[in-house]
Structures are given as C-alpha cells and as structure tokens.
Scaffold this active site. Structure first.
Site, short mmCIF file in Angstrom:
data_model
loop_
_atom_site.label_atom_id
_atom_site.label_comp_id
_atom_site.label_asym_id
_atom_site.label_seq_id
_atom_site.Cartn_x
_atom_site.Cartn_y
_atom_site.Cartn_z
N LYS A 134 0.82 -0.93 -0.01
CA LYS A 134 -0.06 0.06 0.08
C LYS A 134 0.73 1.33 -0.08
CE LYS A 134 0.36 2.78 3.52
NZ LYS A 134 -0.20 4.22 3.49
N THR A 187 5.76 6.16 2.46
CA THR A 187 4.68 5.81 3.38
C THR A 187 4.05 4.60 2.75
OG1 THR A 187 4.06 7.88 3.78
CG2 THR A 187 2.30 6.47 4.01
#
Lengths: 424, 424
Positions: free
Chosen positions: B192, B203
C-alpha cells in the site's frame, strides 16, 4: 500576487555613481516587453560574481567566468580594478543546453556590444534567462543592443528591474546607504526569479552595486559570504537552474576611504548593508515564488554543524507535503516532523538525531516536544498562525550551537498551472 | 485513476501454505472500512524486514525492530526459524510522533493479540499507517482484534490488500510461482502507498510471502537486496515517511528443497520471483501515486558508480519542474537536462560530469546530445512520446558501466488537492 512584496518606488532607488543602465525591447520572446539590459561600469570598479553549480551551466555563465578570470590575469599588479566594463542581460531565452552554437552566440553578443561601446569584448559579462534549449534569436538581440546603449542613464534602476523579469509577477529592487566617517556610501540592487529556485543557485539573477571603494580580492570574499547568507538560503521548488548569477559591483566613486581588509573602518557597515540588500532581493524572489500564497521562514537552532541546520531547514522547506499543507493553512505538525526525521538522508551526522530532545515552534507557539505533540498545544492556536500569510517555523535541536535560516513559500494549484503551461 | 494498474483478480492470488489472513472494520478513522489486518505465520517460518530510515520513526517500527532482534537472540542455535508468529496492521492512524504513549499503545496492541492467539507478545510485529501525531484509538482497535482473528483464512489476500490502504485508490497485490526441481514454489504479496513516497522508504507497507524454505540469515540478505531494487527505487513526492516497512516471509511449506546459500538449486529462481513480485508492488504504488496521470521510468546508464546513476535518476524523478511538464505532456528537454546538471549537489563524484558527452532519450528517440538538442530531434516526435501514459527516459552518461532504474509519476493539480485537503 506576491506575498507582502511592496511595490518598488523608482525615486527611492538611489543611483550609484559610476553605473549607468539602459534597456531595450528586442522581441526575444514576446513583443512590447523590456527584455534587454546593458549595465555600464566605470573604470576602476571591482566586480565579483558567484554562479550556478549546475553542470549544464549555460554558455553565458561559462563566458562570464572566463572573462572574470581573463581580466584578473591582465590586471596590473597592485591595482584593484577587475577590468569589467559592462554587463549585458537578456530575458526570454536562457541560451542553455545550446552546445557550441550557444557559446558562439554569447561571444557574438559580447563582440557586438564591445564595438558599440568601444571597449574590449573580454571586459563584458553576458547573462541570459528564460527558456532552455532554444537558440538565442541573435538578429533580434543584436538589433536591441544599440538601442539599450543609447538609453544609458544613471536613474534607471526601476526599469532595469523590469527588464530582467521572466515569470516574475513583480520587479524586485532595493536601495540603502551607510556612513563611513562623514561620507555616505550607497547600495542599490535588483534581482529576478520566481521558479526553478534553490540554493547553489536558482533561476535567479542578482545585481548589487555600491559606490564604496573595495579592493577586488576583498569584494570576492564578501560576495561569497553574502551569497551564502542570502540567495543560497531560498527555495521555491528545489530545482537549481543553469543560469544563476549574482554580481556585486563596487565603483569606488564615493568619497569614503578605501576598504582593503575586514578590519578597516566601514567594512562591517558596508558588509551589513550589502547583506541587507541581498537578503531583501533574495526574499523578494520567494515572495514572488510561482503560485506562492505564503512566505515561510524556517530557522533551525541548536545544531551540531551549520550543515545540519541548513539540511533540516531545506528538508522542511522543500517537502511538497509540508508546502501543500501550508497552502491549505493546515497546521500539519506531522509532516514537519517527518521532514526533520528524514533530513539524515542528506546529512550523515543527523543519523543519531534524538527526536525526543527537539522542540518545534510555529511562531512563538510550542507545538511539539518529547517526540510528539506538546501537551500545551491547542489546534486553534496553531490554526491561527497558519492562517497568516507570513509563517515562522523554528526547530530547536538542543545538540549544539549552530543555526541557520532559510526562506521558502507554499505549493499551490497555481505552481502546477504555471509550470504545466510555461511553454504553451 | 491509477496509471495502467490492472484490477486485482482475487482467484489469481495463490494462498501461501502456512499463512492465514483476517481483517476487521474497527472504525479507526472512518466507519464501514476494512482497517485492521492480522497475518498469522506458521511455526518454522523465516521472517525478514527492512524499515524506514526516518529519525522520527513510528512507535510500531521501533517495536518491530525490537521483536525481530529479540526472537533472533532466543533462536536455538542451528535452527532457522525467526520466531515471528503474527503481524498486525492498522490503517487510519500512523502512531508516529506520539511519544511514550505511542510506544505503550503499540505494546498493548501486541499483548492483546498475543492473548487472543495464545502466542508470546514478542512474536508479533505491529504496523500502523495513516495520520501522524494523533494517538491510536485503542478501544476501537482492541475491539477489532478478535474479529480479525476470527476471520483468519488462507485465501484472503485480496481483502488483505484492501485492508491496508490509506489514500490509495486501488488495492495492490501480485502472485507468481517458480519450479525448483519438480516442486512448485509460490509467492504472493500485497502493498500500500500513494503519497509521502521516496526511497529509504516511503509511506508504504509491503508484505511478500513464499512457501519456499529459506534460512533466516539468507532471507535477511535477500530482503535487503530486493528492497534496494524495488521499494527503494520509487518516488512520488520525495518525502520519506515515519512508518515504512517491507516484510518477507518464507514458510518452508512447499516440498522443494531448502535454500541455505546463494549457490543452492532454486536460489536464483526464487530471488527473481520475489524481486518480480516486489517490483510489481512497488511500481503499483507509483501507478497509484497521488494525482498521477503518467508512469515514468528513468534509467541512467554508463555511470561511474551506482550512486551516480541513482542520484541522477532521482534528481530527474523528484524535480517538480520535470513532473509538472510531464503532467502537461510537454517534452521540456531543458528541465530534464537541468535536473541532470544539478545532481552533483547530492553526489560529489558528479562534479566533473561532462554534459557534452551524455545522451538523453525519450523512449528510443535521441533528444539531446553534445550539450544541446539533438540535430535529428523533431518536436512532434517528442510530443508523441509525451502524450503516452507510460514514459521512458534514458540517460547515457558514457563515463562508466553502472546503471540504475527508478520509477516515478507526474505532478498534477490533484496532488496539491489531495494533500491540501488530507486532514479536512
């Protein structure tokens, strides 16, 4: 609109004895636009410069360095003149990434101006700014040169500031003065730049002149120091251009005594005034940053080294996430902390940074400490600070005594719009 | 919409023997959304991880490293198990910049899950992703844990990919397999990430599992190499997050022979399959980059060192000016050359880069050489390449034999919109 950038008042831009400026409209990129500037420098002036560190530096930058070197070697021992007699600056085309033809075009520009002004071609410094990779339209540029020279006057600084603009919304100029003994010394400067702005250096040009009498070698070291504290402390988008140049001229025409060492009377006053002028002009570029709606000052204190302080400052000041949050007036502490945390990517000594020791302030408001949000922090107080057009961010690292301040702006829809549509 | 990212087909995501996955909706940030995932790992598996280098790393990252270390020390000499029995991942909150409370919350999460699953707390690796600086809503998270465990099944990879999304538009998963002798080895992974993406790391979360039998120490070195060639080769915005983690699990449940050294049968095949999976998952993050409309591959060849090649690749891939030009489908060669030219800022050996020697290609089209635009270049041919959604940029430096490829996306209005409005 630029962020809190006052309109320039032409009458406030004190002429510098020994300097004349002349502009022309030569249709380099667009018609009916000042796009060519000649600056005439009197004999006996000292001229110093610092230039882009981009390896793809433009042909005029290469030629500037060569001419500054050549006149240095031809100087008569003991004199302090740098032998530079004129600057020529065109906007609308950067003459960068133009190979051998680019160098020929820069040379031809100098040779033509040399003939018109009856000075040696090597005594001319050429500068170009604008689109990269397109060849200079030499016919247009050469047609403009005699017009610019015919136009030379001493009180033309405001027009000169307009003549070097590219994507700038507003012209940038500043003037100040100091006293050495009973004698006044004047300092006047102009700059341009709005995008591709980052230290070492940016798509920027800066020209500062003073009538102080400063030896060439001293002016060289002052110019480097001043660049590091002004134009090398700004970032709009982290890109470093191919053409950046910062030039300081000391004509020696004031009646004040000569300055030959840092211990001489007036040195500190003149240094400070040159720095004040250069910082104003550098900050003006950020205030007019492409799409800018906020002017952001980042100060990092308590660092072990100057490099640590600067790296963290720019890590915050370059972060697209921090800059889009600022655009949204969002007191997003997390993104600022994350940017502090990854600064170690570019500065090895930060690998042992203890994030539990540092404090983060928005204005004078303590917002984070002990590795997280400050217990005293109230979001509405942080929000009030973010709503302002001028935002101060301070990081206290508590690991040493070095500090550094950098200036940046936010990242808005208009930055994308301006740069997506630049060539169309 | 993501750039050329095929929809995942749940049936194609082969279960990995020894791995079960279970999700829950625990309302961490928003209701009616999968936001909690538990991955159960069978005894005897080897588990390796690499983590963010951000100094402000999140509490769960610190705890992950501690637990991986602890089980390593408690291993019985000669065995290859890593002793990790479960992963727990929440989205919606990063538990980063949360000080001592953050560490307590991560510990409490492990302790609760340990009790439910009857395993030691130190055998659990916790992960969090989402907003920084807010405390985890522990009551909600702890309520979700038993639901996720009750949900554990082997064929749940597609749901697992959805359960770890934050600003992602699409879930990301990939599966492949190789043969070692007569035995099939399966590899399945999920990831993700969409913003705050940059190497070391972004991230992002990535989990790849295989039923191959690989010793822990060998898997550790494979994981590091694979991360450097996949997740450390992507950039969306140059920001490095506080929470990034990449985990590789080898359950050893296939019938293929064990792999204990790089010379063993099957090593290269399994390494390549793990790399293929990880590169697909890394590129999927860029294809789903915030606001992305283009997928850009930058390959730098002929460098003296790998560092030179990577630095130039990211100098191009991070430049807001290059990325906004790509958004506009503008073949703005100049901005690419400028980004190559200033890469020396971050890699000293590039200070003597000869820009007259290098060649720049868009796709297979030579666009620049000899310090300027290639004589053969036609703007309409460059334009045709820029109009595509997939753009390949290749730089041939002609100064050595090292090369590197990085993946990035363009910079659009929507990037600004997504990040200006993230918290509202």
């Amino acid at each position: 609109m630029p962020v809190n950038l006052p309109e320039i008042i032409p009458a406030s831009l004190t002429p510098i004895q020994g300097i004349r400026l002349g502009w022309a409209e030569s249709n380099i990129k667009k018609p009916n636009r000042k796009d060519l500037l000649v600056i005439e420098i009197c004999d006996g002036s000292a001229v110093s410069g610092v230039f882009t560190q981009n390896r793809f530096c433009a042909a005029p930058v290469t030629l500037c360095k060569k001419h500054l070197d050549a006149v240095k070697k031809s100087d008569i021992a003991g004199t302090n003149v740098s032998g530079i007699k004129a600057l020529v600056i065109n906007t609308g085309n950067a003459n960068a990434g133009t190979g051998e033809q680019g160098m020929l075009d820069a040379l031809t520009t100098c040779q033509n101006l040399a003939e018109i002004m009856s000075i040696p071609a090597e005594s001319i410094l050429p500068f170009s700014t604008g689109v990269i990779l397109e060849h200079l339209p030499m016919d247009k540029l050469l047609t403009g040169l005699p017009l610019a020279v015919a136009n030379l006057t001493t009180d033309n600084w405001a027009d000169a500031a307009s003549a070097i603009m590219t994507t700038d919304i507003a012209p940038k100029a500043y003037a100040t003065n100091v006293k050495i003994g009973d004698h006044r010394v004047n300092i006047t400067g102009i700059s341009k730049g709005a995008g591709m702005i980052h230290p070492n250096m940016a798509t920027m040009l800066g020209y500062v002149a003073t009538d102080a009498n400063i030896t060439k070698s001293l002016l060289d070291s002052m110019t480097k120091k001043i660049a590091d504290l002004s134009f090398n402390c700004i970032s709009v988008d982290g890109d470093t251009s191919t053409n950046d140049s910062f030039i300081v001229i000391a004509t020696g025409k004031s009646d004040a005594t000569a300055i030959t060492t840092p211990n001489d009377e007036g040195y500190q006053e003149v240094f400070n005034a040159l720095l004040e002028t250069s910082q104003y002009l550098a900050k003006a570029i950020v205030r007019d940053g492409e799409g800018a709606t906020k002017f952001i000052t980042v100060t990092v204190k308590g660092a072990l080294t100057l490099d640590e302080a600067k790296t963290i400052g720019f890590s915050i000041g370059k972060s697209p996430l921090v800059k889009t949050a600022m655009f949204a007036s969002d007191p997003n502490l997390g993104r600022v902390l994350a940017a502090i945390g990854y600064a170690s990517r570019e500065c090895e000594s930060l690998a042992d940074l203890d994030t539990n020791q540092l404090e983060l302030y928005f204005g004078s408001l303590l917002v984070a400490e002990k590795g997280g949000r400050a217990a005293s922090y109230k979001e509405d107080e942080g929000q009030a600070i973010m709503n302002e057009a001028e935002i101060d961010i301070t990081v206290q690292l508590h690991r040493g005594n070095e500090e550094s301040t950098i200036w940046t702006c936010d990242f808005s829809y208009d930055y994308v719009k301006i740069n997506a549509e630049y060539r169309t």
